[in-house]
Design a protein around this motif. Structure first.
Motif, PDB file in Angstrom:
ATOM      1  N   GLY A 175       0.894  -1.322  -0.495  1.00 31.62           N
ATOM      2  CA  GLY A 175       0.176  -0.083  -0.058  1.00 31.62           C
ATOM      3  C   GLY A 175       0.370   0.947  -0.383  1.00 31.62           C
ATOM      4  O   GLY A 175       2.118   1.961  -0.038  1.00 31.62           O
ATOM      5  N   ILE A 176       0.601   2.428   0.010  1.00 31.51           N
ATOM      6  CA  ILE A 176       0.769   3.663   0.341  1.00 31.51           C
ATOM      7  C   ILE A 176       0.251   4.404   1.330  1.00 31.51           C
ATOM      8  O   ILE A 176      -1.261   4.561   1.921  1.00 31.51           O
ATOM      9  CB  ILE A 176       0.710   4.405  -1.152  1.00 31.51           C
ATOM     10  N   THR A 177       1.202   4.996   2.191  1.00 35.59           N
ATOM     11  CA  THR A 177       0.643   5.890   3.550  1.00 35.59           C
ATOM     12  C   THR A 177       1.364   6.717   3.685  1.00 35.59           C
ATOM     13  O   THR A 177       2.685   7.437   2.773  1.00 35.59           O
ATOM     14  CB  THR A 177       0.462   5.102   4.544  1.00 35.59           C
ATOM     15  N   TRP A 178       0.780   8.240   4.185  1.00 38.55           N
ATOM     16  CA  TRP A 178       1.248   9.571   4.420  1.00 38.55           C
ATOM     17  C   TRP A 178       1.786   8.819   5.160  1.00 38.55           C
ATOM     18  O   TRP A 178       1.633   8.576   6.526  1.00 38.55           O
ATOM     19  CB  TRP A 178       0.255  10.250   4.718  1.00 38.55           C
ATOM     20  N   SER A 179       3.189   8.941   5.998  1.00 35.99           N
ATOM     21  CA  SER A 179       4.621   9.238   6.709  1.00 35.99           C
ATOM     22  C   SER A 179       5.288  10.913   6.569  1.00 35.99           C
ATOM     23  O   SER A 179       5.178  11.537   6.010  1.00 35.99           O
ATOM     24  CB  SER A 179       5.636   8.197   6.188  1.00 35.99           C
ATOM     25  N   SER A 180       4.934  11.277   8.593  1.00 40.41           N
ATOM     26  CA  SER A 180       5.523  12.357   8.675  1.00 40.41           C
ATOM     27  C   SER A 180       6.888  12.229   8.614  1.00 40.41           C
ATOM     28  O   SER A 180       7.792  11.811   9.421  1.00 40.41           O
ATOM     29  CB  SER A 180       4.614  12.166  10.404  1.00 40.41           C
ATOM     30  N   LEU A 181       7.224  13.348   8.474  1.00 40.45           N
ATOM     31  CA  LEU A 181       8.821  13.508   8.355  1.00 40.45           C
ATOM     32  C   LEU A 181       9.427  14.191   9.645  1.00 40.45           C
ATOM     33  O   LEU A 181       8.411  15.172  10.348  1.00 40.45           O
ATOM     34  CB  LEU A 181       9.439  15.106   7.236  1.00 40.45           C
ATOM     35  N   THR A 182      10.183  13.663  10.059  1.00 45.50           N
ATOM     36  CA  THR A 182      10.741  13.705  11.732  1.00 45.50           C
ATOM     37  C   THR A 182      12.458  14.228  11.633  1.00 45.50           C
ATOM     38  O   THR A 182      12.992  15.855  12.071  1.00 45.50           O
ATOM     39  CB  THR A 182      11.065  12.523  12.182  1.00 45.50           C
ATOM     40  N   ASP A 183      13.433  13.643  10.484  1.00 46.47           N
ATOM     41  CA  ASP A 183      14.064  14.643  10.045  1.00 46.47           C
ATOM     42  C   ASP A 183      14.671  16.147   9.065  1.00 46.47           C
ATOM     43  O   ASP A 183      15.451  17.270   9.601  1.00 46.47           O
ATOM     44  CB  ASP A 183      15.679  13.599  10.182  1.00 46.47           C
ATOM     45  N   THR A 184      14.226  15.882   8.438  1.00 52.17           N
ATOM     46  CA  THR A 184      14.396  16.921   7.383  1.00 52.17           C
ATOM     47  C   THR A 184      13.033  17.149   6.095  1.00 52.17           C
ATOM     48  O   THR A 184      12.191  16.426   6.558  1.00 52.17           O
ATOM     49  CB  THR A 184      15.454  16.316   6.701  1.00 52.17           C
TER      50      THR A 184
END
Length: 233
Positions: A175-184
């Motif tokens: 699948g495809i999911t939205w992932s939060s960016l943490t480092d950059t």
């Protein structure tokens, strides 16, 4: 590919059969020269034979792959596997029966998900390594890539891709999911990116957070993701 003279050995990447013969010939020559354990020497020999489409594909590879036969060989095999599509012969039951259109024949393919940059440059394969249900990593080694199965529909509709399973016929979907960016941030003012994930592991938190029937296949076998929000964005 000509093989009557060593200097005439060329590889164009026109078919899986040509690829098989080429790899076998390169191995035999390396063995004859007692260089069969020298991946750099073999890679240089193979690169000297690339012409046409194979030449331009090779020139776009990272140097680490160009200089290492253990990496160049699987990359070459994977390239030929995804770029060549063969349609099985059709048995016509009676002379009066018309054969079905080739694009109406479902055919399951097994391969890897190759990631290309906006300029078409090879960035790596989606790695089999999974973190929190997500395939976040890329790898330039084909053996470490995620193995997948896909059966494109006869129509132009989006479809799902399954994770190839060696122990069960019931494969998980990619699948495809939205992932939060943490480092950059990849793009200015962007807080989320889309990543591949395991459909059975990652759960939706909104009505559009995870989707699986979002893959499209072009006529030249290039995969892309079609994932609009409910609003059409």
């Amino acid at each position: 590919m000509a093989d009557s003279n060593p200097d005439e050995l060329v590889f164009r990447g026109s078919s899986p059969e040509e690829c098989e013969t080429f790899v076998s010939t390169i191995r035999k020559r390396a063995l004859a020269e007692k260089k069969h354990r020298d991946d750099e020497w073999i890679a240089y020999l193979a690169s000297s034979c690339f012409v046409g489409d194979a030449f331009y594909w090779y020139e776009d590879l990272d140097k680490e792959i160009q200089d290492d036969w253990s990496r160049l060989r699987p990359a070459l095999v994977a390239r030929i596997a995804v770029s060549q599509v063969s349609v099985p012969p059709i048995t016509i039951p009676t002379p009066a029966a018309a054969p079905p259109a080739p694009n109406s024949i479902p055919m399951t393919r097994k391969g890897r998900l190759k990631v290309l940059g906006l300029n078409g440059r090879f960035r790596g394969y989606v790695a089999a390594r999974i973190e929190d249900g997500k395939y976040r990593s890329l790898t330039d080694t084909a053996e470490l890539a995620l193995s997948v199965l896909l059966t494109p529909p006869a129509s132009d509709n989006a479809f799902e891709i399954k994770v190839a399973s060696e122990v069960s016929t019931a494969s998980d979907a990619v699948g495809i999911t939205w992932s939060s960016l943490t480092d950059t941030q990849w793009v200015k003012n962007t807080a989320f990116i889309a990543v591949c994930c395991s459909w059975s592991t990652v759960k939706s938190t909104t009505t559009w957070a995870v989707e699986r029937d979002i893959w499209k296949l072009s006529d030249d076998s290039e995969l892309s993701v079609q994932y609009p929000k409910p609003s059409g964005g």
